[in-house]
Design a protein around this motif. Structure first.
Motif, PDB file in Angstrom:
ATOM      1  N   ILE A   1      31.810  30.740  37.421  1.00 13.71           N
ATOM      2  CA  ILE A   1      32.150  29.846  36.316  1.00 13.71           C
ATOM      3  C   ILE A   1      30.943  29.608  35.409  1.00 13.71           C
ATOM      4  CG2 ILE A   1      32.760  27.430  35.807  1.00 13.71           C
ATOM      5  CD1 ILE A   1      34.621  27.599  38.294  1.00 13.71           C
ATOM      6  N   LYS A   2      29.742  29.729  35.967  1.00 13.06           N
ATOM      7  CA  LYS A   2      28.524  29.512  35.185  1.00 13.06           C
ATOM      8  C   LYS A   2      28.076  30.763  34.426  1.00 13.06           C
ATOM      9  CE  LYS A   2      27.008  26.056  38.532  1.00 13.06           C
ATOM     10  NZ  LYS A   2      26.106  25.763  39.660  1.00 13.06           N
ATOM     11  N   ALA A   3      28.788  31.865  34.557  1.00 12.64           N
ATOM     12  CA  ALA A   3      28.421  33.101  33.864  1.00 12.64           C
ATOM     13  C   ALA A   3      28.563  32.924  32.350  1.00 12.64           C
ATOM     14  CB  ALA A   3      29.296  34.255  34.336  1.00 12.64           C
ATOM     15  N   PRO A   4      27.762  33.643  31.561  1.00  8.92           N
ATOM     16  CA  PRO A   4      27.901  33.569  30.104  1.00  8.92           C
ATOM     17  C   PRO A   4      29.140  34.322  29.629  1.00  8.92           C
ATOM     18  CG  PRO A   4      26.271  35.220  30.687  1.00  8.92           C
ATOM     19  CD  PRO A   4      26.671  34.554  31.972  1.00  8.92           C
ATOM     20  N   SER A   5      29.650  33.915  28.473  1.00 10.59           N
ATOM     21  CA  SER A   5      30.787  34.612  27.872  1.00 10.59           C
ATOM     22  C   SER A   5      30.630  34.587  26.358  1.00 10.59           C
ATOM     23  CB  SER A   5      32.110  33.958  28.271  1.00 10.59           C
ATOM     24  OG  SER A   5      32.141  32.598  27.862  1.00 10.59           O
ATOM     25  N   SER A   6      31.201  35.576  25.708  1.00  9.35           N
ATOM     26  CA  SER A   6      31.109  35.659  24.254  1.00  9.35           C
ATOM     27  C   SER A   6      31.734  34.427  23.608  1.00  9.35           C
ATOM     28  CB  SER A   6      31.832  36.926  23.765  1.00  9.35           C
ATOM     29  OG  SER A   6      31.677  37.088  22.385  1.00  9.35           O
ATOM     30  N   LEU A   7      31.004  33.832  22.676  1.00  6.75           N
ATOM     31  CA  LEU A   7      31.406  32.601  21.985  1.00  6.75           C
ATOM     32  C   LEU A   7      31.565  31.421  22.945  1.00  6.75           C
ATOM     33  CD1 LEU A   7      34.057  33.941  19.408  1.00  6.75           C
ATOM     34  CD2 LEU A   7      31.585  33.647  19.098  1.00  6.75           C
ATOM     35  N   ASN A   8      31.094  31.597  24.172  1.00  7.14           N
ATOM     36  CA  ASN A   8      31.190  30.538  25.193  1.00  7.14           C
ATOM     37  C   ASN A   8      32.635  30.095  25.428  1.00  7.14           C
ATOM     38  OD1 ASN A   8      29.985  28.893  27.130  1.00  7.14           O
ATOM     39  ND2 ASN A   8      29.701  27.191  25.722  1.00  7.14           N
ATOM     40  N   LEU A   9      33.567  31.043  25.310  1.00  3.86           N
ATOM     41  CA  LEU A   9      34.984  30.703  25.420  1.00  3.86           C
ATOM     42  C   LEU A   9      35.530  30.820  26.839  1.00  3.86           C
ATOM     43  CD1 LEU A   9      36.449  32.268  22.143  1.00  3.86           C
ATOM     44  CD2 LEU A   9      36.033  29.856  22.668  1.00  3.86           C
ATOM     45  N   GLU A  10      34.708  31.303  27.774  1.00  8.79           N
ATOM     46  CA  GLU A  10      35.168  31.436  29.159  1.00  8.79           C
ATOM     47  C   GLU A  10      36.557  32.071  29.219  1.00  8.79           C
ATOM     48  OE1 GLU A  10      33.806  28.199  32.028  1.00  8.79           O
ATOM     49  OE2 GLU A  10      33.972  27.093  30.133  1.00  8.79           O
ATOM     50  N   HIS A  11      36.608  33.315  28.828  1.00  8.36           N
ATOM     51  CA  HIS A  11      37.878  34.044  28.713  1.00  8.36           C
ATOM     52  C   HIS A  11      38.626  34.169  30.031  1.00  8.36           C
ATOM     53  CE1 HIS A  11      35.118  35.251  25.591  1.00  8.36           C
ATOM     54  NE2 HIS A  11      36.062  35.831  24.918  1.00  8.36           N
ATOM     55  N   TRP A  12      37.964  33.879  31.143  1.00 10.02           N
ATOM     56  CA  TRP A  12      38.499  34.248  32.440  1.00 10.02           C
ATOM     57  C   TRP A  12      39.225  33.134  33.160  1.00 10.02           C
ATOM     58  CZ3 TRP A  12      33.051  35.320  31.683  1.00 10.02           C
ATOM     59  CH2 TRP A  12      32.253  34.179  31.833  1.00 10.02           C
ATOM     60  N   GLU A  13      40.051  33.586  34.091  1.00 15.52           N
ATOM     61  CA  GLU A  13      40.580  32.734  35.149  1.00 15.52           C
ATOM     62  C   GLU A  13      40.477  33.537  36.434  1.00 15.52           C
ATOM     63  OE1 GLU A  13      44.428  31.039  34.469  1.00 15.52           O
ATOM     64  OE2 GLU A  13      43.928  30.438  32.423  1.00 15.52           O
ATOM     65  N   PHE A  14      40.292  32.850  37.545  1.00 14.89           N
ATOM     66  CA  PHE A  14      40.125  33.514  38.830  1.00 14.89           C
ATOM     67  C   PHE A  14      41.281  33.121  39.749  1.00 14.89           C
ATOM     68  CE2 PHE A  14      35.843  32.351  37.212  1.00 14.89           C
ATOM     69  CZ  PHE A  14      35.427  33.626  36.849  1.00 14.89           C
ATOM     70  N   VAL A  15      42.019  34.109  40.192  1.00 15.30           N
ATOM     71  CA  VAL A  15      43.080  33.871  41.167  1.00 15.30           C
ATOM     72  C   VAL A  15      42.594  34.429  42.499  1.00 15.30           C
ATOM     73  CG1 VAL A  15      45.462  34.323  41.821  1.00 15.30           C
ATOM     74  CG2 VAL A  15      44.873  33.981  39.407  1.00 15.30           C
ATOM     75  N   VAL A  16      42.462  33.562  43.486  1.00 17.86           N
ATOM     76  CA  VAL A  16      41.947  33.957  44.786  1.00 17.86           C
ATOM     77  C   VAL A  16      43.123  34.123  45.747  1.00 17.86           C
ATOM     78  CG1 VAL A  16      40.404  33.366  46.689  1.00 17.86           C
ATOM     79  CG2 VAL A  16      39.828  32.671  44.349  1.00 17.86           C
ATOM     80  N   VAL A  17      43.241  35.318  46.280  1.00 15.19           N
ATOM     81  CA  VAL A  17      44.357  35.633  47.176  1.00 15.19           C
ATOM     82  C   VAL A  17      43.836  35.723  48.603  1.00 15.19           C
ATOM     83  CG1 VAL A  17      46.188  37.274  47.731  1.00 15.19           C
ATOM     84  CG2 VAL A  17      45.548  36.877  45.333  1.00 15.19           C
ATOM     85  N   LYS A  18      44.371  34.851  49.466  1.00 16.71           N
ATOM     86  CA  LYS A  18      44.020  34.865  50.886  1.00 16.71           C
ATOM     87  C   LYS A  18      45.245  35.131  51.753  1.00 16.71           C
ATOM     88  CE  LYS A  18      40.855  32.033  52.337  1.00 16.71           C
ATOM     89  NZ  LYS A  18      40.138  30.782  52.729  1.00 16.71           N
ATOM     90  N   ASP A  19      46.412  34.855  51.226  1.00 13.95           N
ATOM     91  CA  ASP A  19      47.659  35.041  51.958  1.00 13.95           C
ATOM     92  C   ASP A  19      47.881  36.517  52.290  1.00 13.95           C
ATOM     93  OD1 ASP A  19      50.492  34.128  52.732  1.00 13.95           O
ATOM     94  OD2 ASP A  19      50.864  35.683  51.212  1.00 13.95           O
ATOM     95  N   LYS A  20      48.169  36.803  53.539  1.00  9.92           N
ATOM     96  CA  LYS A  20      48.270  38.191  54.003  1.00  9.92           C
ATOM     97  C   LYS A  20      49.375  38.965  53.299  1.00  9.92           C
ATOM     98  CE  LYS A  20      46.187  37.582  58.572  1.00  9.92           C
ATOM     99  NZ  LYS A  20      46.361  37.736  60.049  1.00  9.92           N
ATOM    100  N   GLU A  21      50.524  38.357  53.128  1.00  4.97           N
ATOM    101  CA  GLU A  21      51.636  39.063  52.491  1.00  4.97           C
ATOM    102  C   GLU A  21      51.341  39.363  51.028  1.00  4.97           C
ATOM    103  OE1 GLU A  21      54.316  40.407  53.942  1.00  4.97           O
ATOM    104  OE2 GLU A  21      53.276  39.804  55.773  1.00  4.97           O
ATOM    105  N   THR A  22      50.673  38.423  50.365  1.00  9.48           N
ATOM    106  CA  THR A  22      50.322  38.651  48.959  1.00  9.48           C
ATOM    107  C   THR A  22      49.275  39.740  48.845  1.00  9.48           C
ATOM    108  OG1 THR A  22      50.793  36.309  48.527  1.00  9.48           O
ATOM    109  CG2 THR A  22      49.625  37.523  46.807  1.00  9.48           C
ATOM    110  N   LYS A  23      48.323  39.784  49.800  1.00 13.81           N
ATOM    111  CA  LYS A  23      47.323  40.852  49.787  1.00 13.81           C
ATOM    112  C   LYS A  23      47.986  42.221  49.964  1.00 13.81           C
ATOM    113  CE  LYS A  23      44.335  39.022  52.765  1.00 13.81           C
ATOM    114  NZ  LYS A  23      43.122  38.881  53.604  1.00 13.81           N
TER     115      LYS A  23
END
Length: 202
Positions: free
Chosen positions: A36-58
């Motif tokens: 989240i602290k990474a730099p981004s162009s225009l400081n717009l934080e273009h990203w979202e992070f989806v963390v998958v831990k569920d076995k079936e979803t993996k």
């Protein structure tokens, strides 16, 4: 915790993880807070992070990632999403509010002009997607500092991944997938060009 130089040396693309060896939640949060602290162009934080831990979803993610086993075997899989033009349109009140909060007043018109300058949605998406690579580098190095392995992946079908994690392909594109966990095999010998081959100082 490893220092920066040690983390750089530790990191490699781990394609084989110890199955069912779970990361601590605090370690996962440290890694994502680093991203989240990474730099981004225009400081717009273009990203979202989806963390998958569920076995079936993996398993479903693995199917959308050309059956690469590290997706299913990893402790957690970070899907880095970046925003398409629809979500970063400066004509929207939400985006303009974001710009005003993050960009000096004298530069706001430059940012707006830049966002409106892309010749196509594809060009905009390529620019936005590239921001995710910056976040990925923070994820991998933060993980390495904890001696947690990672594997940056471009090999997936974005629309299929978005379907698995319930995100709209009109709003997002998959930038990278980064499985995280613990290596089950020693790394390959690292092969890199020399400093003199890659660096020119003028």
């Amino acid at each position: 915790m490893l220092n920066f130089s040690e983390a750089v040396d530790f990191r490699h693309a781990a394609r084989h993880f110890i199955k069912d060896k779970e990361m601590d939640q605090k370690d996962l949060e440290f890694i994502l807070n680093s991203a989240i602290k990474a730099p981004s162009s225009l400081n717009l934080e273009h990203w979202e992070f989806v963390v998958v831990k569920d076995k079936e979803t993996k398993k479903k993610l693995r199917a959308a990632s050309f059956d690469q086993e590290q997706v299913e075997d990893a402790s957690a899989v970070v899907v880095i999403l970046t925003k398409r033009q629809k979500l970063l349109d400066p004509k929207s009140d939400e985006v303009m509010k974001l710009i005003k909060e993050r960009i000096p007043e004298h530069s706001i018109h430059i940012a707006v002009d830049f966002l409106e300058s892309f010749p196509s949605d594809e060009a905009f998406t390529a620019w936005s997607k590239a921001q995710g690579y910056i976040a990925a580098s923070f994820i991998m190095l933060a993980a390495a500092s904890l001696e947690i392995d990672s594997c940056p992946m471009e090999g997936f079908v974005s629309d299929q991944v978005l379907e698995v994690i319930d995100r709209s392909p009109e709003e997002y594109v998959g930038s990278l997938i980064v499985p995280l966990g613990y290596r089950s095999q020693p790394p390959y010998d690292r092969v890199r060009a020399s400093f003199d081959e890659k660096v020119t100082i003028i």
